[in-house]
Scaffold this active site. Structure first.
Site, short mmCIF file in Angstrom:
data_model
loop_
_atom_site.label_atom_id
_atom_site.label_comp_id
_atom_site.label_asym_id
_atom_site.label_seq_id
_atom_site.Cartn_x
_atom_site.Cartn_y
_atom_site.Cartn_z
CG ASP A 9 -1.67 1.24 1.43
OD1 ASP A 9 -2.35 1.63 0.47
OD2 ASP A 9 -1.60 1.84 2.52
CG ASP A 11 -1.94 7.42 0.39
OD1 ASP A 11 -1.00 8.09 -0.04
OD2 ASP A 11 -3.02 7.28 -0.20
C1 BG6 Z 1 -5.87 5.50 -0.06
C2 BG6 Z 1 -5.97 6.24 1.23
O1 BG6 Z 1 -4.55 5.10 -0.26
O2 BG6 Z 1 -6.27 6.32 -1.16
C3 BG6 Z 1 -7.39 6.78 1.41
O3 BG6 Z 1 -5.66 5.38 2.31
C4 BG6 Z 1 -7.75 7.64 0.19
O4 BG6 Z 1 -7.44 7.53 2.59
C5 BG6 Z 1 -7.60 6.82 -1.07
O5 BG6 Z 1 -9.08 8.13 0.31
C6 BG6 Z 1 -7.92 7.61 -2.34
O6 BG6 Z 1 -6.92 8.60 -2.50
P1 BG6 Z 1 -6.96 9.74 -3.59
O7 BG6 Z 1 -5.54 10.26 -3.58
O8 BG6 Z 1 -7.31 9.11 -4.91
O9 BG6 Z 1 -7.96 10.74 -3.17
MG MG Z 2 -2.72 3.17 3.55
#
Ligand code: BG6
Ligand code: MG
Length: 211
Positions: A9, A11
């Protein structure tokens, strides 16, 4: 278990953009006058942007049209991208960098499996744009975690059977997605605290003793 590939993963695992997600959602929630704290933020981990918005809006009483929701999600994303724009390779934590290099040295295939549509930009910012053998992200999926689609697509790109992949996650929804995809999960952060993984790590470097 002999793992051939590791799917990370992004984030909250590779870098701490989970904090920037929190700050951007918090700003939107404050503007809307709805309560939002770190506990609620934990429920957004691994969840898509629009599904996250629905959780943020749980305490919002005014009815909103679909177009208004899209505009709010865009507003949050603009704040988030301003924070991402300040990132550089120094935002790749040293323990993550050394772990990635050691795993590659051991011959494992390495991929990203993230729900984020900002994945290419983040990888660029932290200097990993060309590092991974495959990148499966919010741009190539229709169902976000806990659906296993993002990880199954990563395994397919790597040409490795799901049962030979180990997923590394900070989200409870991500660990569930791994299990639903017939993969093992090594958890860090929030998901490790919830003991959601087959392995619950206090540091990402502990991956080197699992493999
Ligand atoms: C995930 C995060 O990696 O990505 C979530 O953990 C987030 O919190 C999701 O909502 C979508 O991210 P983005 O950057 O497309 O808004
Ligand atoms: Mg994450």
């Amino acid at each position: 278990m002999v793992f051939q590939a590791i799917i990370f993963d992004l984030d909250g695992v590779i870098c701490f953009t989970d904090e920037y997600h929190y700050q951007a959602w918090k700003r939107l929630a404050d503007e809307l006058g709805v309560p939002f704290d770190r506990q609620k933020n934990n429920r957004l981990r691994g969840v898509s942007r629009m599904a996250s918005l629905e959780i943020v809006l749980e305490d919002y009483t005014e009815p909103l049209a679909e177009a208004e929701k899209l505009a709010l999600a865009d507003q949050k994303n603009e704040t988030y991208k301003t924070l991402l724009a300040q990132m550089s390779p120094s935002d790749l934590p040293e323990d993550v960098r050394t772990t990635l290099l050691a795993l590659r040295e051991r011959g494992l295939k390495l991929a990203i499996g993230s729900s984020s549509k900002n994945t290419p930009f983040i990888l660029q910012q932290i200097g990993l744009a060309d590092f991974f053998d495959a990148v499966s992200d919010g741009n190539n999926i229709t169902k976000s975690k806990p659906d296993p689609e993002v990880f199954l697509k990563a395994a397919q790109m790597l040409d490795v059977a799901p049962e030979c992949c180990l997923v590394v996650e900070d989200a409870v929804a991500g660990a569930e997605a791994a299990h639903r995809g017939n993969m093992r999960a090594a958890c860090v952060g929030d998901a490790a605290k919830a003991a959601a993984g087959d392995y619950n790590l206090s540091s990402i470097t502990e991956l080197l003793s699992i493999i």
